[in-house]
Design an enzyme around this catalytic site. Structure first.
Site, mmCIF file in Angstrom:
data_model
loop_
_atom_site.group_PDB
_atom_site.id
_atom_site.type_symbol
_atom_site.label_atom_id
_atom_site.label_comp_id
_atom_site.label_asym_id
_atom_site.label_seq_id
_atom_site.Cartn_x
_atom_site.Cartn_y
_atom_site.Cartn_z
ATOM 1 N N ASP A 1 30.743 42.881 6.378
ATOM 2 C CA ASP A 1 29.484 43.532 6.009
ATOM 3 C C ASP A 1 29.810 44.825 5.281
ATOM 4 O OD1 ASP A 1 26.472 43.923 6.290
ATOM 5 O OD2 ASP A 1 27.219 45.729 7.286
ATOM 6 N N GLU B 1 28.703 38.907 1.669
ATOM 7 C CA GLU B 1 27.349 38.749 1.153
ATOM 8 C C GLU B 1 27.349 38.859 -0.361
ATOM 9 O OE1 GLU B 1 24.091 40.431 4.131
ATOM 10 O OE2 GLU B 1 25.685 41.897 3.778
ATOM 11 N N ASP C 1 25.807 47.334 11.975
ATOM 12 C CA ASP C 1 26.780 46.758 11.047
ATOM 13 C C ASP C 1 27.601 45.639 11.685
ATOM 14 O OD1 ASP C 1 25.910 48.573 9.130
ATOM 15 O OD2 ASP C 1 27.386 50.087 9.733
#
Length: 403
Positions: A188, A272, A354
């Site tokens: 992340d 991502e 997170d």
């Protein structure tokens, strides 16, 4: 199992006065040929509805050399000029494939000063590199050795805004694939922590630009006080560019080490699909986002995963990784950036924002890696109408079971 790949090795070199003058002429001629060819191709289409190919622009270059106005093009090596036409052809191909915008003209003070030489235009013997039209070899600082028995296919010479000279040597190199691993990690991206791993580890953002901001501010103020067009202004410009180059070098070094570590330690890396181009439009965060280098990190992970036989999975940017409880799957409501910890209404689990996001990224990525999108229950659809669990993979390992 070793794999042969094309790999560029970049070194710094220090040219003599004669070599500096020759390379400066070459850079100017390369830029002129590129711009002339772009102008001709644009004019040909808008006035005659005719597309010019590389062959047409090459013939035009031959004609230009025979004119009194452009006879000086014969004074430099012809190979970099031909390569400029090939680069223009590639730019048009990307435009027609809708992968890039229409090619733009190269500005003298803004475009990258570079020239590309193929095998017929340079000689590489006993560690000495000599370019066409030059009497002696370049003073290259060989900070790391080339692969054993390397035969360079292309040499690119460039000069950055700080006045540093570099030579990039393209040759074949053998990459040994890593042994299969049963480890996988979700990543992340953030600003306080550059990346947070699904293991709970947080890697602090070095903030290279912020660390050198005072030095950069002083250099920019000094530049603002110089008279326009003066020699002192050019010196001050190089000083500002030197600070920027220092920041970029340190950032690139850090990202290389981080990406190499992630690829070496894990069989599957899940990230991502961040839209950085739109994210930097957020003015208060644009500077910090640009300094983080998320796009560069993804690019490094892509080619290193391909090199070493790992798999990189990129999940949909609209997948609600932050708001989804990694324990029960409940999706929370809006969650501003200031909320760093939250408690799930469904199961009562308390999450670090997170770390929880990284765990959800990993879960979605493993579902895609194992059986494709749609394995996990679709709790929330993406805004594109596709499954929230993702769309693309990179560097999939062939012949090895996926996790």
């Amino acid at each position: 199992m070793a794999r042969t790949v094309k790999r560029a090795f970049k070194y710094r070199f220090y040219p003599t006065h004669e070599q500096t003058a020759e390379l400066a002429r070459t850079f100017g001629c390369v830029r002129l040929v590129y711009n002339r060819a772009l102008e001709e191709r644009t004019r040909s289409w808008y006035t005659e509805q005719r597309r010019m190919s590389y062959v047409d622009t090459s013939a035009a270059l031959t004609a230009w050399k025979k004119t009194d106005e452009l006879a000086f093009l014969n004074e430099v090596s012809s190979v970099p000029l031909q390569q400029a036409l090939r680069h223009l052809q590639a730019a048009f191909a990307a435009f027609f494939d809708k992968r890039a915008k229409y090619p733009r003209f190269k500005a003298k003070k803004k475009s990258r000063a570079s020239a590309e030489y193929t095998r017929s235009a340079f000689r590489f013997r006993d560690g000495n590199l000599t370019l066409a039209k030059m009497g002696g070899p370049l003073d290259v600082r060989w900070t790391r050795p080339l692969p054993a028995g390397a035969e360079p296919s292309t040499v690119t010479v460039s000069r950055d805004a700080a006045g540093r000279w570099f030579v990039s040597i393209l040759c074949e190199d053998g990459i040994t694939r890593l042994d299969p691993s049963d480890k996988a990690v979700g990543v992340d991206a953030g600003l306080t922590s550059l990346v947070t791993l699904s293991t709970g580890e947080k890697i602090t953002n070095p903030r290279h630009e912020r660390r050198d901001r005072e030095r950069l501010t002083r250099a920019q103020k000094d530049l603002a006080r110089k008279e326009k067009g003066s020699a002192n202004q050019e010196k001050a410009k190089r000083k500002v560019a030197g600070v920027h180059a220092r920041i970029a070098d340190r950032r690139r070094d850090f990202l290389h080490k981080l990406s190499t570590r992630l690829v070496h330690e894990n069989q599957v890396v899940v990230i991502e699909n961040l839209n950085v181009r739109n994210m930097v439009k957020n003015h208060p965060l644009a500077r910090a986002i640009s300094d983080a280098g998320w796009r560069d990190l993804r690019a490094m992970l892509e080619y290193k995963a391909d090199w070493y036989g790992r798999e990189l999975v990129v999940i949909d940017r609209w997948f609600p990784s932050t708001r989804t409880c990694s324990e029960c799957g409940t999706i929370a409501g809006k969650m501003p950036l200031g909320v760093r910890e939250w408690e799930c209404d469904g199961c009562g689990a308390r999450h670090d924002r997170d770390v929880n996001a990284a765990k959800n990224v990993l879960a979605a990525g493993l579902a895609v890696s194992a059986c494709g999108a749609g394995v996990r229950p679709q709790r929330e659809s993406s805004r594109t109408g596709r499954s929230a669990s993702k769309q693309e993979t990179h560097g999939a390992t062939r012949g090895l079971p996926r996790l």
